[in-house]
Scaffold this active site. Structure first.
Site, PDB file in Angstrom:
ATOM      1  N   CYS A  95      14.144  10.799 -37.776  1.00 41.49           N
ATOM      2  CA  CYS A  95      14.548  12.193 -37.982  1.00 41.49           C
ATOM      3  C   CYS A  95      13.332  13.113 -37.827  1.00 41.49           C
ATOM      4  O   CYS A  95      12.269  12.825 -38.385  1.00 41.49           O
ATOM      5  CB  CYS A  95      15.147  12.350 -39.378  1.00 41.49           C
ATOM      6  SG  CYS A  95      15.529  14.051 -39.765  1.00 41.49           S
ATOM      7  N   GLU A 125      11.124   5.061 -45.761  1.00 43.55           N
ATOM      8  CA  GLU A 125      10.497   6.315 -45.304  1.00 43.55           C
ATOM      9  C   GLU A 125       9.096   6.461 -45.909  1.00 43.55           C
ATOM     10  O   GLU A 125       8.141   6.819 -45.214  1.00 43.55           O
ATOM     11  CB  GLU A 125      11.369   7.512 -45.718  1.00 43.55           C
ATOM     12  CG  GLU A 125      10.752   8.838 -45.331  1.00 43.55           C
ATOM     13  CD  GLU A 125      11.455  10.032 -45.964  1.00 43.55           C
ATOM     14  OE1 GLU A 125      12.696  10.044 -45.998  1.00 43.55           O
ATOM     15  OE2 GLU A 125      10.748  10.941 -46.434  1.00 43.55           O
ATOM     16  N   THR A 161      11.576  13.028 -48.180  1.00 36.76           N
ATOM     17  CA  THR A 161      12.429  14.137 -47.721  1.00 36.76           C
ATOM     18  C   THR A 161      13.712  14.317 -48.540  1.00 36.76           C
ATOM     19  O   THR A 161      14.262  15.407 -48.587  1.00 36.76           O
ATOM     20  CB  THR A 161      12.838  13.941 -46.238  1.00 36.76           C
ATOM     21  OG1 THR A 161      13.433  12.659 -46.112  1.00 36.76           O
ATOM     22  CG2 THR A 161      11.656  14.062 -45.312  1.00 36.76           C
TER      23      THR A 161
END
Ligand code: SF4
Length: 283
Positions: A95, A125, A161
Site C-alpha cells: 500500500c 508491516e 498505519t
C-alpha cells in the site's frame, strides 16, 4: 429495532488495490503465482484468491519459481533480497500509505534520530519497516512500554498505519518529556482514523456492536477493542455463521462495522442475518 451500518466498514483503498493487482496477475500469469504470506488478513478472501491460482506461501524458500506478489503490509529487506537472489518476478502490492511510513522511518534514521514505532512488533508491516533500519529502533504497543524507554537526544516517531490515533498521541506526550529533540510523523492511515471515529460514534448509540473481520487482522482486533471500551456487548466475528442469535436478544439498536480487509460480500451476509433475526427491513 434499528441497524446502523458504518459507511466506512470494509475494504480500504490499499486492500482493494492489492486484490485488484492479484486478480490481474492471475490472468497474466496463470502458473506459479504466489503471495508471500496471506495477501490480506482475511481467510475467506485468501481462499477466494487460492481458487484463482494465487497461492500463499510463508517463506520465499517455499516458492520454487515464477512470480511473487508482495502484500499491502510491505516486505522486509531480507525477503526482498532473497526474492531478487532467487530471480523471482516481483509484483509489489505494498500500500502506498505503508510505503510512506517506510520512507519516513528511513528519513529519520538517515538524519540521526533513534526511531520509535507505535504499533504491534509482531505485525508484518512493523517487521518490514524495522528491517530497513539497521539499529536504534524500538516498538511500543502501549503507554506503559514507552514509559520504560529513553531518555533520548534525538527521537523520531511514527505509527503503524492502522494504529489508534489516541494511543499515538498519548505515547507522543510521554516521549516529549523524555527526548531533547522530538520529530513526529503521523503515519496513521486516514481511512483507519475515519473508520475508528465512526465506530466510536456508532458504539455510543447502540446496545450491541458487531465487528466483522479476520481474527488475524490487527486493525479489526483494534476496532473491536475500541468498540468494546464503549459498548461491552461487542462481538468480533469472521463470518455470518458465527453470529449467535442470543447476542441480539433484547437488543434494540445494533451497530455494524468491519475491518479494512473484510470483503463486502461477508459484510452483506452478516447484515442480512441481523435483519432476518431481528426482523429489520432494509436499507
Ligand atoms: S488500512 Fe490504510 S494503510 Fe492499510 S492497506 Fe488500507 S489504505 Fe493502506
Amino acid at each position: 429495532m434499528k441497524l446502523i451500518i458504518a459507511k466506512s466498514a470494509g475494504v480500504c483503498f490499499g486492500v482493494k488495490r492489492a486484490m485488484d493487482i492479484a486478480r490481474e496477475a492471475a490472468q497474466k500469469y496463470p502458473k506459479d503465482l504466489y503471495t508471500l504470506g496471506p495477501l490480506i488478513h482475511n481467510p475467506q478472501a485468501v481462499e477466494f484468491l487460492d481458487k484463482l491460482g494465487v497461492k500463499g506461501k510463508d517463506q520465499i524458500e517455499h516458492i520454487p519459481r515464477g512470480t511473487v506478489i508482495f502484500r499491502s503490509h510491505g516486505v522486509s529487506l531480507k525477503d526482498l533480497m532473497k526474492t531478487r537472489k532467487k530471480g523471482l518476478r516481483i509484483i509489489d502490492a505494498t500500500c502506498p500509505i505503508v510505503k510512506r511510513a517506510q520512507l519516513y522511518a528511513k528519513y529519520l534514521h538517515r538524519h540521526g534520530y533513534d526511531l520509535l514505532i507505535v504499533g504491534d512488533a509482531q505485525h508484518p508491516e512493523v517487521e518490514a519497516i524495522r528491517s530497513y533500519i539497521p539499529e536504534g529502533v524500538d516498538v511500543v504497543e502501549d503507554v506503559e512500554a514507552s514509559q520504560r524507554l529513553g531518555p533520548w537526544e534525538k527521537l523520531g516517531m511514527i505509527a503503524q498505519t492502522t494504529q489508534s490515533f489516541s494511543l499515538f498521541k498519548e505515547v507522543v506526550a510521554v516521549c516529549l518529556e523524555r527526548a531533547k529533540e522530538l520529530r513526529v510523523f503521523n503515519t496513521i492511515c486516514h481511512a483507519t482514523t475515519i473508520r475508528q471515529m465512526e465506530a466510536v460514534e456508532i458504539a455510543k448509540k447502540v446496545d450491541c456492536m458487531i465487528v466483522i473481520g479476520g481474527y488475524n487482522s490487527g486493525n479489526t482486533q483494534r476496532l473491536a477493542a475500541i468498540c468494546r471500551d464503549i459498548q461491552p456487548h461487542t462481538y468480533h466475528i469472521e463470518t455470518a455463521q458465527e453470529l449467535r442469535p442470543r447476542w441480539l436478544a433484547r437488543r434494540e439498536k445494533i451497530g455494524l462495522t468491519a475491518g479494512a480487509s473484510t470483503p463486502s460480500w461477508i459484510i452483506k451476509e452478516v447484515e442480512l442475518k441481523v435483519r432476518r433475526l431481528k426482523n429489520i427491513r432494509g436499507p
